[in-house]
Motif scaffolding. Structure first.
Motif, PDB file in Angstrom:
ATOM      1  N   ALA A   1      26.131 -26.837  -4.918  1.00 48.48           N
ATOM      2  CA  ALA A   1      26.157 -28.230  -4.453  1.00 48.48           C
ATOM      3  C   ALA A   1      27.272 -28.444  -3.432  1.00 48.48           C
ATOM      4  O   ALA A   1      27.078 -29.103  -2.408  1.00 48.48           O
ATOM      5  CB  ALA A   1      26.326 -29.182  -5.632  1.00 48.48           C
ATOM      6  N   LYS A   2      28.435 -27.852  -3.697  1.00 52.68           N
ATOM      7  CA  LYS A   2      29.544 -28.001  -2.751  1.00 52.68           C
ATOM      8  C   LYS A   2      29.246 -27.265  -1.443  1.00 52.68           C
ATOM      9  O   LYS A   2      29.546 -27.772  -0.356  1.00 52.68           O
ATOM     10  CB  LYS A   2      30.854 -27.502  -3.360  1.00 52.68           C
ATOM     11  CG  LYS A   2      32.051 -27.786  -2.486  1.00 52.68           C
ATOM     12  CD  LYS A   2      33.367 -27.533  -3.168  1.00 52.68           C
ATOM     13  CE  LYS A   2      34.507 -27.847  -2.211  1.00 52.68           C
ATOM     14  NZ  LYS A   2      35.812 -27.586  -2.803  1.00 52.68           N
ATOM     15  N   ILE A   3      28.636 -26.100  -1.541  1.00 54.66           N
ATOM     16  CA  ILE A   3      28.266 -25.352  -0.338  1.00 54.66           C
ATOM     17  C   ILE A   3      27.275 -26.160   0.490  1.00 54.66           C
ATOM     18  O   ILE A   3      27.420 -26.283   1.711  1.00 54.66           O
ATOM     19  CB  ILE A   3      27.682 -23.968  -0.709  1.00 54.66           C
ATOM     20  CG1 ILE A   3      28.793 -23.049  -1.232  1.00 54.66           C
ATOM     21  CG2 ILE A   3      26.970 -23.326   0.477  1.00 54.66           C
ATOM     22  CD1 ILE A   3      28.288 -21.755  -1.852  1.00 54.66           C
TER      23      ILE A   3
ATOM     24  N   ASN B   1      27.607 -27.621   4.305  1.00 47.36           N
ATOM     25  CA  ASN B   1      26.622 -27.278   5.340  1.00 47.36           C
ATOM     26  C   ASN B   1      26.220 -28.504   6.168  1.00 47.36           C
ATOM     27  O   ASN B   1      25.914 -28.381   7.350  1.00 47.36           O
ATOM     28  CB  ASN B   1      25.366 -26.659   4.711  1.00 47.36           C
ATOM     29  CG  ASN B   1      25.587 -25.254   4.230  1.00 47.36           C
ATOM     30  OD1 ASN B   1      26.566 -24.606   4.573  1.00 47.36           O
ATOM     31  ND2 ASN B   1      24.690 -24.776   3.402  1.00 47.36           N
ATOM     32  N   TRP B   2      26.179 -29.676   5.528  1.00 43.08           N
ATOM     33  CA  TRP B   2      25.742 -30.881   6.242  1.00 43.08           C
ATOM     34  C   TRP B   2      26.894 -31.646   6.871  1.00 43.08           C
ATOM     35  O   TRP B   2      26.666 -32.611   7.611  1.00 43.08           O
ATOM     36  CB  TRP B   2      24.945 -31.790   5.295  1.00 43.08           C
ATOM     37  CG  TRP B   2      23.580 -31.265   5.074  1.00 43.08           C
ATOM     38  CD1 TRP B   2      23.104 -30.651   3.951  1.00 43.08           C
ATOM     39  CD2 TRP B   2      22.492 -31.257   6.006  1.00 43.08           C
ATOM     40  NE1 TRP B   2      21.794 -30.259   4.133  1.00 43.08           N
ATOM     41  CE2 TRP B   2      21.389 -30.626   5.391  1.00 43.08           C
ATOM     42  CE3 TRP B   2      22.335 -31.717   7.324  1.00 43.08           C
ATOM     43  CZ2 TRP B   2      20.164 -30.459   6.017  1.00 43.08           C
ATOM     44  CZ3 TRP B   2      21.110 -31.541   7.946  1.00 43.08           C
ATOM     45  CH2 TRP B   2      20.057 -30.916   7.282  1.00 43.08           C
TER      46      TRP B   2
ATOM     47  N   ALA C   1      32.991 -18.211  -0.725  1.00 42.24           N
ATOM     48  CA  ALA C   1      32.224 -19.003  -1.693  1.00 42.24           C
ATOM     49  C   ALA C   1      30.762 -18.563  -1.703  1.00 42.24           C
ATOM     50  O   ALA C   1      30.129 -18.501  -2.763  1.00 42.24           O
ATOM     51  CB  ALA C   1      32.342 -20.488  -1.366  1.00 42.24           C
ATOM     52  N   LEU C   2      30.217 -18.238  -0.537  1.00 38.58           N
ATOM     53  CA  LEU C   2      28.842 -17.746  -0.463  1.00 38.58           C
ATOM     54  C   LEU C   2      28.698 -16.408  -1.189  1.00 38.58           C
ATOM     55  O   LEU C   2      27.702 -16.173  -1.890  1.00 38.58           O
ATOM     56  CB  LEU C   2      28.398 -17.610   0.992  1.00 38.58           C
ATOM     57  CG  LEU C   2      28.192 -18.922   1.740  1.00 38.58           C
ATOM     58  CD1 LEU C   2      28.079 -18.667   3.239  1.00 38.58           C
ATOM     59  CD2 LEU C   2      26.975 -19.657   1.224  1.00 38.58           C
TER      60      LEU C   2
ATOM     61  N   PHE D   1      36.478 -23.725   2.128  1.00 33.95           N
ATOM     62  CA  PHE D   1      35.760 -24.197   0.944  1.00 33.95           C
ATOM     63  C   PHE D   1      36.721 -24.990   0.058  1.00 33.95           C
ATOM     64  O   PHE D   1      36.383 -26.033  -0.461  1.00 33.95           O
ATOM     65  CB  PHE D   1      35.178 -23.010   0.179  1.00 33.95           C
ATOM     66  CG  PHE D   1      34.388 -23.398  -1.026  1.00 33.95           C
ATOM     67  CD1 PHE D   1      33.105 -23.901  -0.891  1.00 33.95           C
ATOM     68  CD2 PHE D   1      34.923 -23.274  -2.300  1.00 33.95           C
ATOM     69  CE1 PHE D   1      32.366 -24.268  -2.003  1.00 33.95           C
ATOM     70  CE2 PHE D   1      34.186 -23.639  -3.417  1.00 33.95           C
ATOM     71  CZ  PHE D   1      32.916 -24.141  -3.262  1.00 33.95           C
ATOM     72  N   ASP D   2      37.906 -24.457  -0.109  1.00 31.99           N
ATOM     73  CA  ASP D   2      39.005 -25.152  -0.780  1.00 31.99           C
ATOM     74  C   ASP D   2      40.297 -24.624  -0.175  1.00 31.99           C
ATOM     75  O   ASP D   2      40.273 -23.967   0.864  1.00 31.99           O
ATOM     76  CB  ASP D   2      38.941 -25.001  -2.309  1.00 31.99           C
ATOM     77  CG  ASP D   2      38.961 -23.547  -2.778  1.00 31.99           C
ATOM     78  OD1 ASP D   2      39.521 -22.682  -2.074  1.00 31.99           O
ATOM     79  OD2 ASP D   2      38.418 -23.277  -3.855  1.00 31.99           O
TER      80      ASP D   2
END
Length: 150
Positions: free
Chosen positions: A139-141, A145-146, A79-80, A70-71
């Motif tokens: 939004a970052k998650i 995902n994409w 993060a989830l 995530f970072d």
């Protein structure tokens, strides 16, 4: 397959298993001498296959969530978890704010008056700050995902 596609597939499989189970329940018993509209054994086999596919999909998603960064310091899985906790905390803060909002319905000055025991503007600011943090995190998650495979 992108992680977002795997998440959509998981949702579809959850719906499919629920629908198959419901169809099985509808034909699990019939009046003596009647034939069920659908073969319950065929439906049960389809349900087992859907559950097997769901399990494989969940494993792929979980593996990706652990492996994707995530970072620099955090995995997507962490993060989830943070997003889930923020969502739960926000729900409680909204409930607290609503409970602390005084709506006096006094009909005369002799009735007991209620007052808030919390600083509502400060509570609202906390809600606003956490809501913004939730939106940015989500939004970052969604972006990850994409862009990453499952």
């Amino acid at each position: 397959m992108k992680l977002a596609e795997a998440l959509l597939l998981r949702a579809d499989l959850n719906r499919k298993t629920a629908q198959l189970a419901q169809r099985i329940r509808k034909v699990a018993t019939v009046q003596e001498g009647e034939i069920p509209q659908e073969n319950p054994l065929t439906l049960k086999t389809a349900l087992a296959q859907a559950y097997a596919e769901l399990e494989q999909t969940i494993v792929r998603i979980n593996r990706a969530n652990v492996e994707i960064a995530f970072d620099e310091d955090t995995s997507l899985m962490a993060a989830l978890a943070k997003r889930d906790v923020l969502k739960a905390e926000l729900a409680e803060l909204h409930t607290i704010r609503d409970a602390a909002t005084v709506t006096n319905h006094r009909y005369s000055t002799t009735e007991i008056r209620t007052v808030a025991t919390m600083d509502l503007p400060a509570l609202q600011k906390e809600i606003d700050d956490k809501s913004k943090a939730y939106r940015l995190l989500d939004a970052k998650i969604q972006s990850l995902n994409w862009t990453h495979d499952a």
